[in-house]
Write an enzyme that holds these catalytic residues in place. Structure first.
Site: not given
Ligand code: NAD
Ligand code: UDP
Length: 339
Positions: A149, A124, A153
């Site tokens: 958080y 991120s 990362k």
């Molecule tokens: P999201 O919450 O929609 O998806 C994350 C998924 O991981 C979920 O479906 C959740 O059920 C699953 N999960 C969490 N812990 C788990 C575990 N222990 N075992 C199995 N599954 C697990 O989030 P997103 O927005 O799709 O983000 C995806 C990734 O990208 C994340 O790592 C997030 O930190 C990173 N990210 C997101 C953003 C954003 O703005 N959305 C920005 C930068 C980075």
């Protein structure tokens, strides 16, 4: 390629599954549905006309992870799984460190034991120090994160970097996302936040839909053109395609690679409100509220490295992002739950 997508039932992971299936890869999703709904994956299959395998499992469950790798031959892992709510991470730091670091460590140990050494990690923009000049390049300073958080990362990047340092057989792609918004143009999948949204775009869409009374704009006195915070918003389909490009790049490029995935353009909160109103014809009432703790005035990237080395660049416009967010919101007022 045979690809494992952890967190593939989530917002970004599900859009990546669409692009991976469209590119001819075979996909296994591992997700514990902590922040997702299995209906999302049925819709991925509807969009693509292809099937994927879904394993409902927690990546902290070592036995289940081991069994998954014993029974599949993966070429590559896309690691999206993680908890992502900044405010919640301040309240529950141990849960965040345990989940986000534990999943990454277990996953890498299991991968190594099965000879799978290619991983793309969802990092991120939050790993960059808040005092960098904009736009940030991949070489900018990292650290100084303002919440647990962000530190998960930062630490996961370090864990993956050290893993590749110790064993040059690894290929690690650290993909630093800026602000993904929008939804698949079909309106079948999109972001489905639980409770009150923390992020700007879902809050705007829910306000336009009448589920929220008005948007609170966090801070009107930042040193930006209109006083509101500036971010680098990119369409989630562009972001998903960035993963396919990054996966292609891994062949012949062992080691650790860092890429910004953003558009390189900054828009303010009020730019987003006005663009949304123009693209959808809906009104978004708002008030200027106090700044949100931990926020910085502006964050946007220099995406030139991804264009040069991955041949990837964001294609969708701000209007597309707003239109597709609204298309998803209006067709699925209760997210996936209605089904
Ligand atoms: P999201 O919450 O929609 O998806 C994350 C998924 O991981 C979920 O479906 C959740 O059920 C699953 N999960 C969490 N812990 C788990 C575990 N222990 N075992 C199995 N599954 C697990 O989030 P997103 O927005 O799709 O983000 C995806 C990734 O990208 C994340 O790592 C997030 O930190 C990173 N990210 C997101 C953003 C954003 O703005 N959305 C920005 C930068 C980075
Ligand atoms: N924001 C806002 N009101 C909200 C949610 C967000 O004004 O209800 C602002 C926030 O202060 C930041 C921008 O919108 O300037 C993007 O916030 P978001 O939480 O979506 O992403 P972040 O960049 O913080 O990861």
């Amino acid at each position: 390629m045979n690809v494992l997508v952890t967190g593939g039932a989530g917002y970004i992971g599900s859009h990546a599954c669409v692009e991976l299936l469209n590119a001819g890869h075979s996909v296994v999703v591992a997700d514990n549905l902590a922040n997702a709904n299995a209906e999302c994956l049925r819709r991925v299959e509807r969009i693509t006309g292809k099937t994927l395998e879904f394993r409902e499992m927690d990546l902290l469950d070592r036995a289940a992870l081991n069994e998954l790798f014993d029974t599949h031959r993966f070429d590559c892992v896309l690691h999206f799984a993680g908890l992502k709510a900044v405010g919640e991470s301040v309240q529950q730091p141990l849960r965040y460190y345990n989940n986000n670091l534990g999943t990454t460590i277990h996953l890498c140990q299991t991968m190594a034991a099965h000879g799978v050494k290619k991983i793309l990690f969802s990092s991120s923009a939050t790993v960059y120090s808040p005092d960098n000049a904009m736009p940030v390049k991949e070489s900018a300073r990292t650290g100084g994160c303002t919440n647990p958080y962000g530190w998960t990362k930062y630490m996961s990047e370090q864990i993956l970097t050290d893993t590749a340092k110790a064993d040059p057989g690894w290929t690690v792609m650290l993909l630093r996302y800026f602000n993904p918004v929008g939804a698949h143009p079909s309106g079948l999948i999109g972001e489905d936040p639980r409770g009150i949204p923390n992020n700007l775009m879902p809050y705007i869409s829910q306000t336009a839909a009448g589920r929220r009374e008005k948007l609170s704009v966090f801070g009107g006195d930042y040193p930006t053109p209109d006083g509101t915070g500036v971010r680098d918003y990119l369409h989630v389909v562009d972001l998903a395609r960035g993963h396919v490009a990054a996966m292609d790049y891994m062949a012949g490029h062992p080691g650790v690679h860092v890429f910004n995935l953003g558009t390189g353009r900054g828009y303010s909160v009020l730019d987003m409100v006005h663009a949304f109103e123009a693209a959808t014809g809906k009104r978004v009432p708002y008030v200027i509220a106090p700044r949100r703790a931990g926020d910085v005035a502006e964050v946007y990237c220099d995406p030139a490295k991804a264009e040069r080395e991955l041949g990837w660049k964001a294609e969708y416009s701000l209007e597309d992002m707003c239109r597709d967010s609204w298309n998803w919101q209006s067709k699925n007022p209760n997210g996936f739950a209605a089904d």
